[in-house]
Design a protein around this motif. Structure first.
Motif, PDB file in Angstrom:
ATOM      1  N   UNK A   1       0.824  -1.214   0.000  1.00  0.00           N
ATOM      2  CA  UNK A   1       0.000   0.000   0.000  1.00  0.00           C
ATOM      3  C   UNK A   1       0.858   1.265   0.000  1.00  0.00           C
ATOM      4  N   UNK A   2       2.076   1.138   0.536  1.00  0.00           N
ATOM      5  CA  UNK A   2       2.957   2.321   0.624  1.00  0.00           C
ATOM      6  C   UNK A   2       3.611   2.653  -0.721  1.00  0.00           C
ATOM      7  N   UNK A   3       3.392   1.790  -1.739  1.00  0.00           N
ATOM      8  CA  UNK A   3       4.075   1.990  -3.024  1.00  0.00           C
ATOM      9  C   UNK A   3       3.218   2.804  -3.992  1.00  0.00           C
ATOM     10  N   UNK A   4       3.901   3.547  -4.878  1.00  0.00           N
ATOM     11  CA  UNK A   4       3.177   4.291  -5.927  1.00  0.00           C
ATOM     12  C   UNK A   4       2.563   3.313  -6.930  1.00  0.00           C
ATOM     13  N   UNK A   5       1.447   3.700  -7.562  1.00  0.00           N
ATOM     14  CA  UNK A   5       0.793   2.799  -8.529  1.00  0.00           C
ATOM     15  C   UNK A   5       1.728   2.236  -9.619  1.00  0.00           C
ATOM     16  N   UNK A   6       2.611   3.078 -10.259  1.00  0.00           N
ATOM     17  CA  UNK A   6       3.470   2.493 -11.310  1.00  0.00           C
ATOM     18  C   UNK A   6       4.389   1.393 -10.766  1.00  0.00           C
ATOM     19  N   UNK A   7       4.838   1.566  -9.496  1.00  0.00           N
ATOM     20  CA  UNK A   7       5.719   0.546  -8.890  1.00  0.00           C
ATOM     21  C   UNK A   7       4.927  -0.746  -8.698  1.00  0.00           C
ATOM     22  N   UNK A   8       3.712  -0.624  -8.164  1.00  0.00           N
ATOM     23  CA  UNK A   8       2.867  -1.821  -7.964  1.00  0.00           C
ATOM     24  C   UNK A   8       2.632  -2.542  -9.290  1.00  0.00           C
ATOM     25  N   UNK A   9       2.377  -1.721 -10.298  1.00  0.00           N
ATOM     26  CA  UNK A   9       2.092  -2.287 -11.620  1.00  0.00           C
ATOM     27  C   UNK A   9       3.247  -3.150 -12.115  1.00  0.00           C
ATOM     28  N   UNK A  10       4.468  -2.643 -11.911  1.00  0.00           N
ATOM     29  CA  UNK A  10       5.631  -3.392 -12.397  1.00  0.00           C
ATOM     30  C   UNK A  10       5.900  -4.644 -11.566  1.00  0.00           C
ATOM     31  N   UNK A  11       5.531  -4.584 -10.273  1.00  0.00           N
ATOM     32  CA  UNK A  11       5.755  -5.767  -9.417  1.00  0.00           C
ATOM     33  C   UNK A  11       4.729  -6.853  -9.707  1.00  0.00           C
TER      34      UNK A  11
END
Length: 893
Positions: free
Chosen positions: A878-888
């Motif tokens: 939840x602490x991550x930005x959306x683009x970071x989540x997307x890549x993970x």
């Protein structure tokens, strides 16, 4: 000669020294000056020789002022070295004689005394001379012009050379000396005597940079004083007023912000001052204003009035020395003083974000160049908004005809070049229409005035990026070819100044055009080698640069027999003609470095003599360092740096093919010596070569492996001031390259290196980007090889390490670093928990991990943490930005 209560000179000694000084300053060529110098040096052995000198300066009133002044200047030079070791009685005597002479009737004597006083203060501060400050204050308050001038002169020299001395606590004084002097300096702003106004203002200006409390708290008084002096009848005072406003804008912009309108109006007015030096100082203000990020609106309102002033100041002044240079024909050989000092930049591995200082340090800075720089800066700040005020002026100047207005036309072309980058969008329609700027500039390449031909070369090169961008369409392609051929034609101009401009402009276009040059390689090489055959020494250096840039731009395309037949024979011939101690070898070494990297293994036929020559040069220079006589030359470390860089180029070009060259040589020992050199640029190039050898032939370093690793690791804990940063950068890179080749043998240095790299990463913002990236990669490589040694310390550097890895571009080095990251996390997973958000960001910085095993490792790390954290994993995500989540998401976590 023991010093008695008051020292007295002996008459015969006095006469002899005066006679020597008289001969020393005599213009007669019959006198052997070196003999006199030797005798004066011999006298310097006597403990009271300097007492004689001060006596002659202060008391020999029967002698000429020139002799007394010569005694004073010799005394000044002697004191610089000998003062600390002089007998105290002699020190005291000299000081006691100087002070009463502050008010000497002759100004030459007073100013010489002032110079000597500042030298003594430089050596022992003001606390060693308690009588000095009261004497200065008495003279300043005396109302006698000679005394005020003498004290003011001495004070101004102290302020210029050692300003901090007056802004520090002095034992026995209730306040800092600057607090005593500052109000008096302000008072002198209103003196009827121009010399006192000038010295006082110059002295206060020296404090802007260090901004003591005494100045900060009396800023209003200072500014009032500046406004009073703003229209001083004396040009030197007006120049100092301008300098004060420029420095205040740079150092403390908030101080002038309340008065900014008045200051800008004033600067605009003095930018037209009849005295060129005043106008030049005023012109510096516009760049300072933009750099200080003061509100651009104020400046925007001024543009319609400022731009015409800048433009009219861009025309050549009648006394500009370039006008004389421009007459020089190619048949006149260069004199030694025509050759600019050249500065080789040592080889650097990593991002190119080191300041690339422009080589304009040799050229005289003047109003024309400063005005062009201001227009350039304004175009970058305001972009196309300056065009409505500017274009009509350019068009009016450009459309003048007739020989008498050529300087106007030249200035208009210079202006177009200055705004080429900042106003690119607004100029675009003017570039693409039929009667475009480029079409207009092309005929100027053949103008009868050499300075119009040369400025047109530069301006066309400033539009290089546009030409390349448009070369895909037929019209653009035709334009690019015209510019290319036009510049090549000017390479062969008979005027040296035009040759220089064309060659530099061509090198700029080469960088922009890269592979676009390939179809024209034959004709380019023919022109370059024709220029190579006809240029004098100074311009030859620029041809080498253009050839090197060409090789860097087209790389392996250069490797065709037809091209090498044009290129190599003249270069090899020149290489054979120059001796090992000829400085004209430097640019040729640099040029060969680029060619060897471009040709790769195809350079092999030329490699043996080039390698041997570099080895010989390094050997001769290492000998010259300790024994110039038997080396037959003076030591010059630039020979070593250029030779090391060329050897690096060979290693990079030939790859493992370098083995046959180095295996029988003593390069290993020579290079190690260079890694230990005290000069940073020698070490910088030495570690670059160490890294290049580690990549292509690591076995060669094996016999001294531990020593090489040891000396490289020492560079990382050195004091990382500017010169050492580049050394640390290359040493860090070399350790990483060696580590991946020798694996476990790197173990002895791992713990030390990791702790140094951790510190570098923690202070990342104070270091440059390249060193941070190399540190992150080398840390990763060591972690991959010895995770057991790195993992226990990972909590100290995990966050900055991951942040640094996020900025590294996707390549093999980044893969190695991530192998290390994954390895330490596996050994010590709890050590990474507090930095887990940053680990995720670093993983998300990949566009694509090409290596399957690295991809698997990364996936295991993420899934391992997901498993280990259980319910807390969602919080981390939840602490991550959306683009970071997307890549993970591609790791199914």
């Amino acid at each position: 000669m023991a010093a008695t209560a008051v020292w007295q000179p002996r008459e015969d000694g006095l006469t002899e020294i005066c006679a020597l000084l008289e001969q020393q300053i005599s213009p007669s060529s019959v006198v052997d000056k070196s003999q006199i110098w030797k005798q004066l040096q011999h006298f310097s052995q006597f403990p009271d020789f300097n007492n004689y000198l001060v006596f002659i300066l202060v008391r020999a009133e029967g002698k000429s002022v020139e002799i007394r002044q010569a005694a004073g200047l010799l005394l000044k030079n002697n004191l610089k070295g000998a003062y600390p070791s002089m007998a105290q009685d002699n020190q005291k005597y000299i000081k006691s004689e100087l002070l009463p002479c502050l008010g000497a009737v002759d100004r030459h004597i007073r100013t010489t005394v002032g110079t000597i006083i500042s030298v003594i203060v430089h050596i022992e501060g003001v606390s060693g001379w308690p009588e000095l400050l009261p004497a200065l204050v008495t003279c300043l308050d005396s109302n006698d012009l000679n005394h005020m001038d003498g004290a003011m002169d001495a004070l101004s020299k102290i302020c210029e050379d050692i300003p901090h001395v007056l802004d520090s606590e002095v034992p026995g004084l209730a306040e800092r000396p600057i607090n005593i002097f500052m109000p008096r300096l302000f008072q002198f702003f209103q003196s009827p005597h121009a010399t006192l106004r000038k010295l006082a203002l110059g002295s206060v200006n020296q404090y802007i940079i260090i901004m003591p409390a005494a100045l900060y708290h009396s800023m209003d008084k200072y500014l009032q004083g500046l406004f009073v002096l703003a229209n001083d009848p004396v040009a030197e005072v007006r120049k100092l007023v301008c300098a004060a406003f420029v420095h205040l804008t740079e150092v403390l912009p908030s101080s002038i912000e309340p008065h900014i309108r008045n200051v800008m109006e004033y600067m605009l007015q003095v930018n037209k001052d009849p005295d060129e030096e005043v106008a030049l100082e005023a012109c510096e203000f516009w760049t300072a204003y933009c750099d200080a990020q003061l509100p651009p609106e104020n400046l925007k309102e001024l543009l319609p009035r400022l731009i015409p002033v800048l433009l009219s100041n861009m025309a050549y002044a009648d006394d500009d020395e370039s006008l004389l240079d421009a007459e020089e024909d190619e048949s006149q050989p260069d004199r030694d003083q025509d050759l600019k000092p050249r500065f080789h930049t040592s080889r650097l591995h990593g991002s190119d974000d080191f300041d690339d200082d422009d080589d304009d340090s040799f050229n005289v800075w003047n109003l024309r160049k400063c005005s062009a720089a201001a227009i350039d800066v304004l175009s970058n700040v305001f972009g196309d908004e300056i065009l409505p005020a500017l274009m009509p002026l350019i068009q009016a100047k450009i459309s003048t005809s007739g020989d008498e207005t050529w300087k106007e036309r030249e200035a208009a072309v210079l202006t177009l070049g200055a705004i080429a980058e900042g106003c690119f969008n607004g100029l675009y329609p003017h570039l693409s229409e039929a009667s475009s700027i480029v079409e207009f500039l092309l005929p100027l390449l053949d103008d009868k005035f050499p300075l119009i031909r040369s400025i047109s070369c530069w301006t066309l090169s400033r539009f290089g990026k546009y030409l390349i961008q448009e070369s895909g369409n037929p019209k653009g392609h035709e334009q690019f070819e015209k510019v290319l051929m036009g510049l090549l034609r000017r390479l062969l101009d008979s005027n040296k100044r035009v040759q220089e401009a064309a060659c530099s402009a061509f090198a700029t276009v080469e960088e922009d055009a890269a592979e676009e040059l390939v179809p024209h390689l034959g004709v380019i090489l023919q022109h370059l080698m024709c220029a190579f055959g006809k240029y004098q020494r100074r311009n030859l250096r620029i041809v080498y640069d253009a050839i090197g840039t060409l090789a860097d731009s087209v790389r392996e395309e250069l490797n065709k027999p037809a091209y090498l037949e044009i290129l190599m024979p003249p270069l090899v011939l020149k290489w054979q003609q120059l001796t090992n101690s000829d400085k004209d070898l430097f640019p040729l070494l640099e040029c060969f470095t680029s060619i060897s990297q471009a040709l790769g293994v195809a350079f092999a036929p030329f490699a043996q003599p080039v390698f041997q020559r570099c080895m010989d040069i390094i050997l001769v220079q290492q000998l010259a360092k300790v024994d110039p006589a038997s080396a037959g030359t003076q030591y010059d470390r630039e020979f070593i740096v250029c030779s090391l860089d060329l050897l690096s180029g060979l290693a990079e070009g030939l790859g493992s093919g370098i083995e046959s060259l180095v295996s029988q040589s003593n390069l290993r020992d020579l290079l190690f010596k260079c890694c230990m050199d005290e000069a940073p640029d020698v070490r910088q190039s030495a570690f670059a070569l160490m890294g290049d050898l580690a990549r292509v032939f690591p076995a060669y370093l094996q016999p001294r492996l531990v020593e090489y690793l040891e000396v490289a690791s020492q560079q990382l804990s050195a004091n990382l001031i500017r010169e050492n940063i580049s050394v640390a950068n290359n040493a860090c890179w070399a350790i990483g390259e060696l580590a991946v080749k020798v694996r476990q043998e790197v173990s002895p240095i791992v713990t030390n290196v990791v702790s140094s790299l951790g510190l570098i990463l923690q202070h990342g913002e104070g270091v440059n980007k390249s060193l941070v990236e190399n540190s992150a990669i080398t840390l990763g490589r060591l972690a991959w090889i010895r995770p057991d040694l790195v993992a226990p310390h990972m909590e100290h550097f995990m966050k900055p390490w991951c942040l640094a890895l996020s900025t590294v571009r996707d390549d093999i080095e980044k893969e190695d670093a991530f192998r290390g990251l994954c390895a330490v996390v596996k050994v010590n997973p709890s050590g990474g928990v507090s930095s887990l958000v940053f680990i995720c960001k670093a993983i998300a910085s990949w566009h694509e991990i090409r290596s399957e095993d690295v991809n698997n490792e990364v996936s295991q790390v993420l899934n391992g943490y997901k498993h280990m954290l259980g319910n807390s994993w969602a919080e981390c995500l939840a602490a991550l930005d959306p683009p970071v989540k997307e890549r993970l998401a591609r790791y199914q976590v």
